[in-house]
Design a protein around this motif. Structure first.
Motif, short mmCIF file in Angstrom:
data_model
loop_
_atom_site.label_atom_id
_atom_site.label_comp_id
_atom_site.label_asym_id
_atom_site.label_seq_id
_atom_site.Cartn_x
_atom_site.Cartn_y
_atom_site.Cartn_z
N VAL A 116 -5.89 51.45 -20.81
CA VAL A 116 -5.68 52.59 -19.91
C VAL A 116 -6.26 53.85 -20.52
CG1 VAL A 116 -3.98 53.93 -18.64
CG2 VAL A 116 -3.54 51.51 -19.12
N GLU A 117 -6.98 54.60 -19.68
CA GLU A 117 -7.58 55.86 -20.12
C GLU A 117 -7.38 56.90 -19.02
OE1 GLU A 117 -12.06 57.68 -21.04
OE2 GLU A 117 -11.75 55.51 -20.80
N GLU A 118 -6.87 58.08 -19.37
CA GLU A 118 -6.75 59.18 -18.42
C GLU A 118 -8.14 59.74 -18.13
OE1 GLU A 118 -4.22 60.69 -16.85
OE2 GLU A 118 -2.45 59.75 -17.78
N ARG A 119 -8.38 60.02 -16.84
CA ARG A 119 -9.69 60.53 -16.43
C ARG A 119 -9.49 61.80 -15.59
NH1 ARG A 119 -14.17 58.73 -18.64
NH2 ARG A 119 -15.32 58.81 -16.67
N PRO A 120 -10.50 62.66 -15.53
CA PRO A 120 -10.40 63.84 -14.65
C PRO A 120 -10.36 63.40 -13.19
CG PRO A 120 -12.34 63.97 -16.09
CD PRO A 120 -11.76 62.62 -16.27
N LEU A 121 -9.70 64.18 -12.37
CA LEU A 121 -9.65 63.86 -10.94
C LEU A 121 -11.05 63.84 -10.36
CD1 LEU A 121 -6.60 66.05 -9.79
CD2 LEU A 121 -6.65 63.59 -10.24
N GLY A 122 -11.28 62.83 -9.49
CA GLY A 122 -12.59 62.69 -8.90
C GLY A 122 -12.62 63.01 -7.42
N HIS A 123 -11.44 63.06 -6.80
CA HIS A 123 -11.31 63.41 -5.38
C HIS A 123 -12.08 62.46 -4.47
CE1 HIS A 123 -9.39 67.03 -6.83
NE2 HIS A 123 -10.48 67.34 -7.54
N ASP A 124 -12.00 61.13 -4.79
CA ASP A 124 -12.62 60.14 -3.91
C ASP A 124 -11.92 60.14 -2.56
OD1 ASP A 124 -14.39 58.66 -5.93
OD2 ASP A 124 -12.43 58.58 -6.90
N ALA A 125 -12.68 59.85 -1.54
CA ALA A 125 -12.11 59.82 -0.19
C ALA A 125 -11.33 58.55 0.07
CB ALA A 125 -13.24 59.97 0.83
N ASP A 126 -11.67 57.46 -0.61
CA ASP A 126 -11.05 56.17 -0.30
C ASP A 126 -11.11 55.30 -1.56
OD1 ASP A 126 -9.84 54.16 1.09
OD2 ASP A 126 -11.34 54.03 2.69
N PHE A 127 -10.58 54.08 -1.45
CA PHE A 127 -10.69 53.11 -2.53
C PHE A 127 -11.69 52.05 -2.08
CE2 PHE A 127 -9.72 49.51 -5.20
CZ PHE A 127 -9.36 50.08 -6.42
N VAL A 128 -12.68 51.73 -2.93
CA VAL A 128 -13.74 50.81 -2.52
C VAL A 128 -13.95 49.74 -3.59
CG1 VAL A 128 -14.92 52.59 -1.19
CG2 VAL A 128 -15.57 52.21 -3.59
N ILE A 129 -14.54 48.62 -3.16
CA ILE A 129 -15.03 47.60 -4.08
C ILE A 129 -16.49 47.91 -4.33
CG2 ILE A 129 -15.52 45.16 -4.42
CD1 ILE A 129 -13.04 44.50 -2.90
N ALA A 130 -16.81 48.28 -5.55
CA ALA A 130 -18.17 48.71 -5.89
C ALA A 130 -19.02 47.51 -6.34
CB ALA A 130 -18.12 49.77 -6.98
N GLU A 131 -20.33 47.73 -6.44
CA GLU A 131 -21.25 46.69 -6.89
C GLU A 131 -20.95 46.30 -8.33
OE1 GLU A 131 -23.83 45.00 -5.42
OE2 GLU A 131 -23.09 45.84 -3.53
N SER A 132 -21.13 45.01 -8.61
CA SER A 132 -20.93 44.52 -9.98
C SER A 132 -21.99 45.08 -10.91
CB SER A 132 -20.98 42.99 -10.01
OG SER A 132 -19.94 42.44 -9.24
#
Length: 754
Positions: free
Chosen positions: A85-101
């Motif tokens: 687990v790693e804390e990351r800066p907020l990215g403000h994505d619009a949705d949750f997606v399955i990205a390319e491998s």
């Protein structure tokens, strides 16, 4: 049904986490699972496959709930080794997606092949489903994985499904996050997927007509016939040149298994597992004796591929009043490796099978059925292959990458990566060109799919092993490991045992450090340091290798060296060559000797009249074990002196009393277990050790394994049995690799530079 966690509070402050998930997390529905969790908790971000496993970034107010559910509700075929687990800066994505491998050097792994799941089986039999009657139905919960995968990451383009373009219906399933075929790489249907070369009705008709069928499945071809047709079984034996070695039997389900055998609860659990191994269970006398001649147990497995279920359904439809069972033995003529390609089957099986059934989904990695039994209440391997490979053994700590080449019998290959040891599927005996080619294929595939170029190689001490020559040809720094040390090291490695321990290695034969033939050894092991404080009293190997095939030779040698040539003449009066051998041994003929427990079993079985000539390895010992019952041991049947235990008095008593069958076997097993336990306990006291590992091919004898463990444990000794790999030579490569890593870390003088 999964239990839903409470919805997150709207007042939670949003956070973004990067989760690196390691383990068996590709090809098991992990991305759609993560997608569904993110939707449940109202999170944004992405999930993707890459060379290290699954990478997830989640953002929102319920990231902790997501983390908990990720482990608690993981897909049935997934195995999570770690979540970083790693804390990351907020990215403000619009949705949750399955990205390319993403590609790169592989640090993840593919799952093992899994039996058809209940949902797919229901569709297979549902006339309203588009998968009705389709022999290749699968989803993220089941179907082929390892055997169809060329490389990682696990995507359709890297599998043998790459050439099958999905139809619109399958493509819609594949893209739908709420469908269990979401990103199921082998997804296909009758409109777009692989096809069988023959109709199920034709295959069933051939089997009911007494024909032999070669059927292509998940990891290769089976040779099949009606398991209740004694004539068909005899004909299969004749064509395959397999006189007496037992055949495995496939049945439709656990209810069918109960009709033909008497499985325990633990055996039923093993039979019903997603791996669907062959399991040795007590037979009920409902099958022809020709299936497993002279044995009390039969190897049973449940149907695991859609084509199997369709075939059993058709056979039951045609003969509803008769329980159905099929012989399902590996299609490997003449000791060669399993046939896996259509061309291979047509070339090698044409003289065996009346009907060869192929399909057009290529098998990229052949894998035999795994064979198991339950020992001391736990599963134990006799052959580890389909359904379990490539699951690694956790060595507990990182180390250099080692490729270990195993033995020349029951060969496997092991490749280590970090703290993981990947033991290959069963390769077989390296006594023909086809199997040698298969071993090289296995080495290449392991290195490719794990993206590893090994740092070191490990092999046996035997100067004439073919596996040793392959190890030498790899051009890597080489560690040679004594055969029985590797057996002990394998058990220590799988149980992550550190420090000094005592090992009892009991097998047929192995090249000793003194150039002799070992096989009944007490060894101390501490990392890469070992000693041999004890062994079984040696017996003459009259005739050399012939003695392993002709147990009467071991019986004669044992009795003559015990000073009872008279008993040898009497016990083997029916063997034409026996009297001459007795005279030669009494006259001082010099022959090689062995400390092998396997050869001691042969001698006992021959003296008791059970088996004079073996048609396959271990036959005499297996038949002898099959008739044993519980009796009291005779402590006068063995002598222990200066670290050597001598069981010749036991053999003399069997001969003197004219014991045979159950009486001889029961007396032998009880006394052998008592003597080995007393000998081991004495050594443990002398060496100041309270941990013992039991290893070697003789531990396939369930009565011996359970008896030794019970006696040693009762005396306060921690006792460990093999579980992750076979006790015999199928587990040797793991021990070689583990020992070699200790050598590299502690004693590089044992490393041969290329």
């Amino acid at each position: 049904m999964l239990q839903r966690n409470p919805a997150p509070s709207r007042s939670m402050s949003p956070r973004r986490l990067r989760l690196r998930v390691r383990g068996v997390v590709q090809g098991v529905g992990f991305r759609p699972f993560a997608f569904g969790l993110a939707r449940r908790y109202g999170l944004s971000g992405f999930v993707l496959n890459d060379s290290e496993g699954v990478l997830i970034e989640i953002e929102g107010g319920a990231v902790e709930e997501f983390r908990v559910a990720l482990r608690a509700e993981a897909p049935v075929l997934a195995r999570i080794d770690a979540v970083e687990v790693e804390e990351r800066p907020l990215g403000h994505d619009a949705d949750f997606v399955i990205a390319e491998s993403r590609g790169g050097k592989a640090a993840t792994r593919i799952g093992a092949d899994a039996a058809t799941c209940p949902e797919c089986l229901r569709e297979l039999r549902d006339p309203k489903s588009r998968f009705f009657g389709y022999a290749f139905v699968n989803c993220t919960h089941c179907g082929p994985r390892y055997t169809i995968t060329r490389a990682l990451p696990y995507d359709r383009a890297q599998t043998s499904m790459a050439g099958f373009a999905m139809c619109s219906a399958c493509a819609a399933d594949y893209r739908n996050p709420e469908n269990r075929r979401f990103h199921a790489e082998p997804v296909a249907c009758p409109a777009c997927g692989p096809r069988l070369s023959h109709q199920i009705e034709d295959i069933a008709a051939a089997l009911l007509d007494g024909k032999i069928v070669a059927l292509k499945g998940i990891g290769g071809f089976h040779l099949m016939c009606d398991a209740q047709n004694a004539d068909a079984i005899a004909e299969l034996r004749r064509r395959k040149a397999r006189d007496e070695k037992p055949f495995a039997v496939m049945v439709a389900d656990i209810e069918a298994a109960r009709r033909f055998a008497d499985p325990s609860a633990a055996e039923e659990d093993l039979l019903s597992s997603a791996a669907r191994p062959v399991v040795l269970v007590d037979e009920r006398g409902k099958l022809p004796a020709g299936l497993a001649p002279g044995l009390s147990r039969v190897g049973i497995m449940l149907a695991y591929a859609p084509v199997h279920h369709l075939l059993f359904d058709e056979l039951v439809r045609r003969s509803p009043a008769t329980p159905v069972a099929l012989v399902a033995t590996s299609a490997n003529p003449g000791g060669e490796p399993l046939a896996a390609t259509n061309e291979d089957a047509e070339r090698r099986l044409a003289t065996i099978a009346d009907l060869i059934v192929t399909h057009d989904r290529d098998i990229l990695v052949r894998a035999d059925d795994s064979v198991m039994q339950v020992v001391a209440g736990a599963p134990a391997f006799l052959r580890r292959a389909r359904g379990f490979v490539p699951e690694p053994v956790d060595l507990g700590s990182d180390g250099p990458s080692v490729i270990a080449l195993g033995a020349d019998l029951k060969n496997t290959v092991c490749l280590t990566r970090g703290r993981e040891a990947f033991v290959s599927q069963h390769v077989g005996g390296l006594d023909n060109a086809e199997t040698l080619r298969f071993e090289r294929e296995t080495v290449d595939h392991l290195c490719r799919i794990l993206a590893i170029r090994p740092d070191y190689a490990a092999c046996d001490l035997h100067p004439d092993f073919r596996s040793v020559r392959l190890a030498e040809d790899l051009g890597l720094p080489l560690v040679r490991v004594q055969h029985h040390v590797a057996h002990v090291a394998a058990v220590a490695a799988e149980h992550r045992l550190e420090g000094a321990l005592l090992g009892l290695a009991l097998d047929g034969h192995g090249y000793g450090a003194d150039g002799g033939v070992w096989g009944g050894e007490l060894l101390t092991l501490d990392g890469c340091r070992w000693r041999r404080p004890g062994h079984l009293a040696t017996l003459p190997l009259a005739g050399g290798d012939r003695a392993a095939r002709e147990p009467w030779r071991m019986g004669v040698g044992a009795l003559v060296t015990a000073g009872r040539g008279d008993l040898a003449r009497e016990a083997f009066a029916g063997v034409p060559e026996a009297a001459r051998l007795v005279a030669m041994l009494e006259g001082g003929m010099r022959v090689a000797e062995t400390s092998s427990l396997g050869r001691l079993f042969d001698a006992a079985a021959a003296i008791a009249g059970t088996r004079m000539i073996q048609t396959f390895e271990g036959q005499a010992a297996m038949e002898f074990e099959a008739v044993a019952r519980e009796v009291e041991a005779d402590t006068a049947g063995y002598r222990i002196e200066k670290g050597v235990v001598d069981f010749r008095p036991l053999l003399v008593r069997i001969a003197e009393q004219g014991l045979n069958g159950t009486a001889a076997s029961s007396f032998f097993h009880a006394t052998l277990i008592a003597g080995l336990a007393e000998w081991t306990l004495a050594a443990a006291r002398t060496e100041g050790l309270d941990r013992v590992v039991l290893s070697g091919g003789c531990l396939a004898n369930r009565r011996l394994a359970e008896g030794l463990r019970a006696r040693l444990s009762a005396a306060g000794i921690e006792t460990w049995l093999p579980q992750a790999v076979p006790a015999g030579d199928g587990g040797l490569s793991l021990g070689q690799a583990a020992f070699a890593r200790h050598v590299v870390a502690n004693d590089r003088t044992q490393v041969e530079e290329p």
